[in-house]
Design a protein around this motif. Structure first.
Motif, PDB file in Angstrom:
ATOM      1  N   LEU A 569       0.696  -1.333  -0.050  1.00 18.50           N
ATOM      2  CA  LEU A 569       0.029  -0.106  -0.046  1.00 18.50           C
ATOM      3  C   LEU A 569       0.879   1.144   0.001  1.00 18.50           C
ATOM      4  N   ASP A 570       1.531   1.494  -1.234  1.00 19.48           N
ATOM      5  CA  ASP A 570       2.523   2.700  -1.328  1.00 19.48           C
ATOM      6  C   ASP A 570       1.690   3.870  -1.596  1.00 19.48           C
ATOM      7  N   ARG A 571       2.180   4.881  -1.421  1.00 21.45           N
ATOM      8  CA  ARG A 571       1.555   6.277  -1.911  1.00 21.45           C
ATOM      9  C   ARG A 571       0.572   6.241  -3.103  1.00 21.45           C
ATOM     10  N   GLN A 572       1.116   5.763  -4.044  1.00 20.28           N
ATOM     11  CA  GLN A 572       0.182   5.666  -5.198  1.00 20.28           C
ATOM     12  C   GLN A 572      -0.938   4.932  -5.307  1.00 20.28           C
ATOM     13  N   SER A 573      -0.764   3.760  -4.520  1.00 22.75           N
ATOM     14  CA  SER A 573      -1.777   2.763  -4.544  1.00 22.75           C
ATOM     15  C   SER A 573      -3.131   3.409  -3.647  1.00 22.75           C
ATOM     16  N   LEU A 574      -2.747   4.445  -2.645  1.00 24.84           N
ATOM     17  CA  LEU A 574      -3.563   5.040  -1.931  1.00 24.84           C
ATOM     18  C   LEU A 574      -4.601   6.050  -2.591  1.00 24.84           C
ATOM     19  N   GLU A 575      -3.941   6.797  -3.640  1.00 21.63           N
ATOM     20  CA  GLU A 575      -4.703   7.725  -4.102  1.00 21.63           C
ATOM     21  C   GLU A 575      -6.074   7.460  -4.728  1.00 21.63           C
ATOM     22  N   GLY A 576      -7.207   8.118  -4.101  1.00 23.70           N
ATOM     23  CA  GLY A 576      -8.426   7.774  -4.612  1.00 23.70           C
ATOM     24  C   GLY A 576      -8.935   6.620  -4.002  1.00 23.70           C
ATOM     25  N   HIS A 577      -8.384   6.030  -2.971  1.00 22.12           N
ATOM     26  CA  HIS A 577      -8.693   4.704  -2.159  1.00 22.12           C
ATOM     27  C   HIS A 577      -8.803   4.906  -0.643  1.00 22.12           C
ATOM     28  N   PRO A 578      -9.711   5.840  -0.016  1.00 16.76           N
ATOM     29  CA  PRO A 578      -9.688   6.239   1.575  1.00 16.76           C
ATOM     30  C   PRO A 578      -9.748   5.095   2.334  1.00 16.76           C
ATOM     31  N   ARG A 579     -10.473   3.943   1.791  1.00 15.64           N
ATOM     32  CA  ARG A 579     -10.559   2.663   2.461  1.00 15.64           C
ATOM     33  C   ARG A 579      -9.157   1.995   2.788  1.00 15.64           C
ATOM     34  N   ARG A 580      -8.436   1.976   1.666  1.00 21.30           N
ATOM     35  CA  ARG A 580      -6.906   1.473   1.634  1.00 21.30           C
ATOM     36  C   ARG A 580      -6.193   2.295   2.576  1.00 21.30           C
ATOM     37  N   ALA A 581      -6.454   3.653   2.462  1.00 21.94           N
ATOM     38  CA  ALA A 581      -5.563   4.457   3.451  1.00 21.94           C
ATOM     39  C   ALA A 581      -5.935   4.205   4.791  1.00 21.94           C
ATOM     40  N   GLU A 582      -7.198   4.136   5.247  1.00 20.17           N
ATOM     41  CA  GLU A 582      -7.434   3.669   6.593  1.00 20.17           C
ATOM     42  C   GLU A 582      -6.982   2.426   7.026  1.00 20.17           C
ATOM     43  N   PHE A 583      -7.032   1.381   5.959  1.00 24.62           N
ATOM     44  CA  PHE A 583      -6.530   0.168   6.377  1.00 24.62           C
ATOM     45  C   PHE A 583      -5.060   0.250   6.642  1.00 24.62           C
ATOM     46  N   ARG A 584      -4.239   0.866   5.812  1.00 24.31           N
ATOM     47  CA  ARG A 584      -2.870   0.995   6.142  1.00 24.31           C
ATOM     48  C   ARG A 584      -2.583   1.837   7.229  1.00 24.31           C
ATOM     49  N   ALA A 585      -3.366   2.753   7.783  1.00 26.51           N
ATOM     50  CA  ALA A 585      -2.963   3.413   8.946  1.00 26.51           C
ATOM     51  C   ALA A 585      -3.191   2.525  10.411  1.00 26.51           C
ATOM     52  N   LEU A 586      -4.403   1.701  10.059  1.00 23.60           N
ATOM     53  CA  LEU A 586      -4.371   0.659  11.146  1.00 23.60           C
ATOM     54  C   LEU A 586      -3.490  -0.308  11.363  1.00 23.60           C
ATOM     55  N   VAL A 587      -3.128  -0.594  10.150  1.00 24.30           N
ATOM     56  CA  VAL A 587      -1.852  -1.786  10.079  1.00 24.30           C
ATOM     57  C   VAL A 587      -0.599  -1.076  10.765  1.00 24.30           C
ATOM     58  N   ALA A 588      -0.227   0.491  10.215  1.00 24.40           N
ATOM     59  CA  ALA A 588       1.056   0.835  10.519  1.00 24.40           C
ATOM     60  C   ALA A 588       0.887   0.804  12.307  1.00 24.40           C
ATOM     61  N   SER A 589      -0.354   0.873  12.743  1.00 26.48           N
ATOM     62  CA  SER A 589      -0.414   1.366  14.534  1.00 26.48           C
ATOM     63  C   SER A 589      -0.641   0.118  15.288  1.00 26.48           C
ATOM     64  N   TRP A 590      -0.460  -1.144  14.684  1.00 21.63           N
ATOM     65  CA  TRP A 590      -0.767  -2.377  15.374  1.00 21.63           C
ATOM     66  C   TRP A 590      -0.018  -2.571  16.684  1.00 21.63           C
ATOM     67  N   ASN A 591      -0.404  -3.319  17.666  1.00 17.42           N
ATOM     68  CA  ASN A 591       0.477  -3.345  18.796  1.00 17.42           C
ATOM     69  C   ASN A 591       1.153  -4.825  18.909  1.00 17.42           C
TER      70      ASN A 591
END
Length: 793
Positions: A569-591
């Motif tokens: 989920l690089d920057r280009q793959s997130l453009e126009g895909h808010p659900r992907r962006a939210e998905f990536r943010a949640l994955v990045a902050s996992w415990n």
């Protein structure tokens, strides 16, 4: 109006009368806890005490009386569970439940386990026969001592059938079925794949490319007593070329969306720490066997005591018993302690062959079995056997039959020799017994009071490693060559259903050498995490340290998948895909834990499973394997899966995708669609909701209005498959947890996922469940007596 009121009042009275009668019958089936009972099957009085959890201590004068009292308690507390076990193995459930159980009965009746159980009883030693007979008498006496039949039989409108000696062996065959039978379907799939692969053949009809899809091991391997897997087992097969498997030129691929809950394989954890690394100086054994969770729990806690007599030592056995069997399954005898995990290996042979016509001259035998069906005519079943074994399945369209030979079918592979552990006082003595113990093959870790530890397999193993090994007639291993590891230099041993041995001969005995049979092993990730936890202990080990390891829910296995996802989920793959962006943010902050509140863990786990299933389905669809969309990949497929993701060979990617990065991004979208049906808000998609345990009584689905009374509380729990704390979905997890040093039982702990009793009105129905769910230790030994019952001749 007055008449209506009278009618209404009468109806209320009738309902109350019915409820009162039902309650009275239910209450009457509770066992007597205090006082004295006279029983004709005893030689001497037996004393039974129960503690606050209902855990009994049975004190008897000889082994037969001890078995009688064990059967007595099993029957009063768990008879319905015992009955289901024997009926499952014998293929006799339809006699109790009707037509709904006929298909299940057909599957097990094929193996004619009741006839095999009779042969096992006939071949038992005089002591074993006496124990079996005393246990059966005790079971029937326990039933007779109840003022009403067990409550389940009032619901079913059936009387309970008397217990026979052979029924205890059938309960053992039920464990064979639970632990090994699913391997037949997995082996059938592997042979279907092998038949469709192209390229070279390496050995005995197995295609070279099969070694890629079914590797003997992966980089996750963590064999017992080794800090790193040996290089030979880690060596990966080459990615198959297009001549062997070409996905790109196959028909278009329509991937089925994956499931969040794959079918779990039977498994467990156990390990041993040598006395040189423990606080007590004795060996320390930890065990948690992972099985389907149900009400009542699989195991029944007990302390079995017998005083020493002239020429015969006494007994003091503590741990878990199996309702239906008269012996301790796992625990301690005060001098040694032992625990089990399921050992995968080559325990059967499954061979396809043309279905021979009667005039072909091929030798077939047929035995007719009648399945009795409650409320309906019986169903006939012809059990056909040929030179290659039992006719398991046939396909009239292709005229192909599947024949199976399974060690479980051989009466000499099953016995009660596990009972001989009761008097063993050292690891060496236990190892000497191991080759003759006839149970479904188990990784046994054993430790003694002197601090010695060992791993071996409890279960009979043929010397022959070829295709005929399961057909009988050959020699069995002896103490001279039966698999074992004794007192390793690391002072620790661990197993988790993965590859344990490294010795070539031992591996051949376990897995054979016909193909990459190691694929039946669980992935080594769980074993590796246990190894690392054990090696990280900086102080002499205690039982409390063992519990912390059993509850370890760190996401070591999925860490690299999180890294992969963040890269996909690089920057280009997130453009126009808010659900992907939210998905990536949640994955990045996992415990980095499979904790109940973790959203990131659930997302990474769901992505892993979706990607794995999509790749596996893609490969099988290209091979035109039947039912490719419903077949789960083998445990070791994690190795080739990661190779494909890393190497990204275009000929192994469906033409629906221009390249592998596009495929991997598409699986993110599939994962999002899967989760959307369950989590309206992605940020609220926490792991606990996916991993909520719901442990049910077998009858609660048929009696949903009583589920609140029959089932255990539904709770969100941490844990997952590829980590020490195994908790998978609603009904699979640790069937017990214990840790104990022989001779130091008062320092150990033991808990099970439910209470001792199978009666919902008993105070012991749920006693201890919350301690199991919370991971809180309960004493290994029974506590102070609250009730005392004496059985006298």
């Amino acid at each position: 109006m007055r008449t209506l009121k009278l009618i209404g009042g009468l109806l209320v009275l009738l309902v109350l009368a019915a409820l009162s009668t039902a309650y009275a019958l239910l209450h009457a089936s509770l066992p007597q806890l205090d006082g004295a009972l006279r029983e004709s099957g005893l030689k001497q009085p037996v004393r039974i005490t129960r503690d606050a959890l209902g855990v009994p201590t049975i004190e008897a004068g000889d082994r037969a009386d001890l078995a009688f009292a064990t059967g007595f308690l099993h029957a009063e507390d768990r008879f319905f569970q015992m009955d289901l076990g024997r009926r499952l193995a014998a293929g006799e459930l339809a006699e109790l439940f009707g037509a709904i159980a006929v298909n299940q009965d057909r599957q097990t009746r094929l193996f004619r386990f009741r006839a095999a159980a009779r042969a096992v009883v006939a071949g038992a030693s005089p002591l074993q026969r006496a124990v079996l007979d005393a246990y059966a008498q005790g079971v029937n006496a326990g039933l007779a001592a109840l003022r009403a039949r067990p409550w389940e039989y009032w619901v079913l409108g059936q009387p309970p059938a008397a217990w026979r000696d052979e029924d205890s062996v059938l309960v053992e065959y039920a464990m064979w079925w639970d632990l090994q039978a699913n391997g037949l379907k997995r082996e059938m799939l592997r042979q279907e794949i092998n038949a469709r692969l192209g390229g070279d053949t390496c050995a005995a009809g197995w295609k070279c490319a099969l070694a890629f899809l079914y590797p003997a091991g992966t980089s996750w391997d963590a064999p017992a007593a080794e800090l790193a897997a040996d290089a030979a087992a880690q060596a990966t097969a080459a990615v198959p070329d297009a001549a062997a498997l070409d996905v790109r030129d196959s028909e278009r691929f329509s991937p089925a969306r994956g499931s969040e809950v794959p079918a779990p394989a039977a498994g467990s954890n156990n390990w041993a720490v040598a006395g040189s690394h423990t606080a007590s100086g004795a060996a320390l054994i930890a065990n948690d066997m992972h099985l389907g969770l149900r009400v009542p729990a699989v195991w029944y806690r007990a302390r079995l005591r017998m005083p020493a007599q002239a020429g015969a030592p006494g007994l003091d056995l503590n741990g878990v018993t199996l309702p239906g069997a008269p012996l301790l399954i796992a625990g301690s005898n005060g001098r040694i302690a032992w625990g089990f995990t399921n050992s995968y290996g080559n325990w059967f042979d499954l061979a396809p062959a043309p279905c021979a016509a009667p005039q072909s001259g091929t030798s077939f035998t047929s035995v007719h079995e009648e399945i009795r069906v409650r409320g309906a005519p019986g169903v006939g079943l012809d059990v056909v056997s040929g030179p290659q074994g039992l006719l398991w399945r046939s396909d009239p369209a292709t005229q192909r039959c599947w024949f199976v030979a399974w060690l479980a079918q051989l009466p000499e592979a099953t016995n009660l020799n596990l009972m001989e552990l009761e008097h063993v006082s050292s690891v060496e003595e236990a190892l000497a017994l191991a080759p003759g113990i006839g149970i479904p093959h188990q990784n046994a870790v054993v430790g003694d009071r002197e601090g010695h530890i060992a791993w071996t397999i409890f279960g009979r193993i043929p010397e022959d490693g070829g295709a005929d090994r399961a057909r009988g007639g050959g020699a069995w291993t002896t103490a001279a060559d039966h698999p074992r590891i004794v007192d390793p230099p690391l002072g620790r041993l661990w197993t988790a259903n993965a590859r344990v041995a490294t010795d070539a001969h031992q591996l051949q005995l376990i897995g054979g050498n016909l193909a990459s049979l190691g694929a039946e092993y669980n992935l080594g990730a769980r074993a590796g995490q246990i190894r690392d936890d054990l090696m990280a202990l900086s102080q002499p080990a205690t039982p409390a340290d063992m519990l912390r390891i059993q509850l370890d829910d760190r996401a070591v296995f999925l860490a690299r998948w999180r890294t992969l996802l963040l890269a996909v989920l690089d920057r280009q793959s997130l453009e126009g895909h808010p659900r992907r962006a939210e998905f990536r943010a949640l994955v990045a902050s996992w415990n980095a834990q499979a904790s109940v509140d973790s959203v990131g863990y659930r997302l990474v786990r769901a992505y892993h499973d979706q990607t794995q299933q999509a790749v596996w389905t893609m490969l099988l669809a290209a091979l035109r394997v039947p039912h490719a969309d419903t077949a789960w990949p083998p445990e070791q497929f994690e190795g080739p899966l990661w190779q494909l993701i890393t190497a990204q060979p275009l000929h192994l990617l469906a033409k629906d995708y221009p390249d592998w990065p596009q495929f991997l991004r598409a699986q993110v979208d599939e994962t999002l669609a899967l989760l959307a049906a369950r989590c309206p808000q992605l940020s609220g998609c926490h792991w606990g909701a996916r991993n909520a345990v719901r442990i049910r009584h077998p009858l609660s689905r048929a009696l949903p209005w009583l589920a609140w009374l029959l089932d255990m509380p539904s709770l969100e729990l941490p844990g997952d498959h590829d980590m020490p704390r195994v908790q998978e979905g609603t009904e699979f997890g640790a069937s017990e947890r214990f840790a104990v040093s022989p001779g130091h039982e008062s320092e150990g702990y033991l808990h099970i996922p439910g209470g001792q009793s199978g009666h919902p009105l008993s105070p012991y129905y749920r006693a201890g469940f919350m301690a199991w769910a919370r991971g809180e230790p309960l004493p290994f030994l029974p506590g102070p007596a609250q009730y005392t019952l004496t059985l006298t001749p």
